[in-house]
Design a protein around this motif. Structure first.
Motif, PDB file in Angstrom:
ATOM      1  N   GLU A 127     -30.258  -6.942  90.037  1.00 51.98           N
ATOM      2  CA  GLU A 127     -29.450  -6.726  88.834  1.00 51.98           C
ATOM      3  C   GLU A 127     -28.055  -6.201  89.146  1.00 51.98           C
ATOM      4  OE1 GLU A 127     -31.146  -4.650  85.532  1.00 51.98           O
ATOM      5  OE2 GLU A 127     -33.117  -5.536  85.900  1.00 51.98           O
TER       6      GLU A 127
ATOM      7  N   SER B  12     -25.321  -9.023  90.186  1.00 49.39           N
ATOM      8  CA  SER B  12     -25.116 -10.245  89.392  1.00 49.39           C
ATOM      9  C   SER B  12     -23.648 -10.656  89.324  1.00 49.39           C
ATOM     10  CB  SER B  12     -25.706 -10.095  87.999  1.00 49.39           C
ATOM     11  OG  SER B  12     -25.097  -9.034  87.310  1.00 49.39           O
TER      12      SER B  12
ATOM     13  N   ASN C   7     -30.402 -17.578  90.778  1.00 57.86           N
ATOM     14  CA  ASN C   7     -29.956 -16.190  90.627  1.00 57.86           C
ATOM     15  C   ASN C   7     -30.951 -15.353  89.829  1.00 57.86           C
ATOM     16  OD1 ASN C   7     -27.692 -17.006  91.981  1.00 57.86           O
ATOM     17  ND2 ASN C   7     -26.350 -16.962  90.201  1.00 57.86           N
ATOM     18  N   ASP C   8     -31.643 -15.970  88.885  1.00 58.03           N
ATOM     19  CA  ASP C   8     -32.610 -15.237  88.063  1.00 58.03           C
ATOM     20  C   ASP C   8     -33.795 -14.723  88.873  1.00 58.03           C
ATOM     21  OD1 ASP C   8     -31.006 -15.822  85.885  1.00 58.03           O
ATOM     22  OD2 ASP C   8     -32.275 -17.460  85.178  1.00 58.03           O
TER      23      ASP C   8
END
Length: 93
Positions: A51, A54, A45-46
């Motif tokens: 953004e 998330s 996910n990073d």
């Protein structure tokens, strides 16, 4: 089969609720622009979740973790992810 699939695929394992990369196929490397060595052991996910997405990613992770081993349930959703060429729509399964 994993290596020859035309769609981007990531194999992961969950540790403390986070999807950590085990391996990715060549199509994933081409689409997202990350080498498997770069991602191994990292939270996927990073790297690929925009953004503003998330929370959505967190819900999908939780849904995936809720499926019991051997259960025929498939978690599926349309998602948006950050590729090397910008954001793109995918079918998450």
């Amino acid at each position: 089969l994993f290596e020859s699939l035309p769609d981007p695929v990531v194999e992961n394992r969950f540790v403390d609720g986070e999807p950590l990369v085990e391996r990715v196929n060549p199509a994933f490397e081409d689409v997202f622009g990350y080498d498997e060595r770069e991602l191994a052991g990292e939270c996927i996910n990073d790297f690929i979740v925009p953004e503003d997405r998330s929370e959505e990613a967190g819900r999908l992770d939780a849904s995936t973790l809720d499926v019991e081993p051997g259960d025929a349930t498939v978690v599926s959703s349309e998602i948006v992810r950050q590729t090397s060429q910008g954001t793109r729509h995918f079918l998450f399964r």
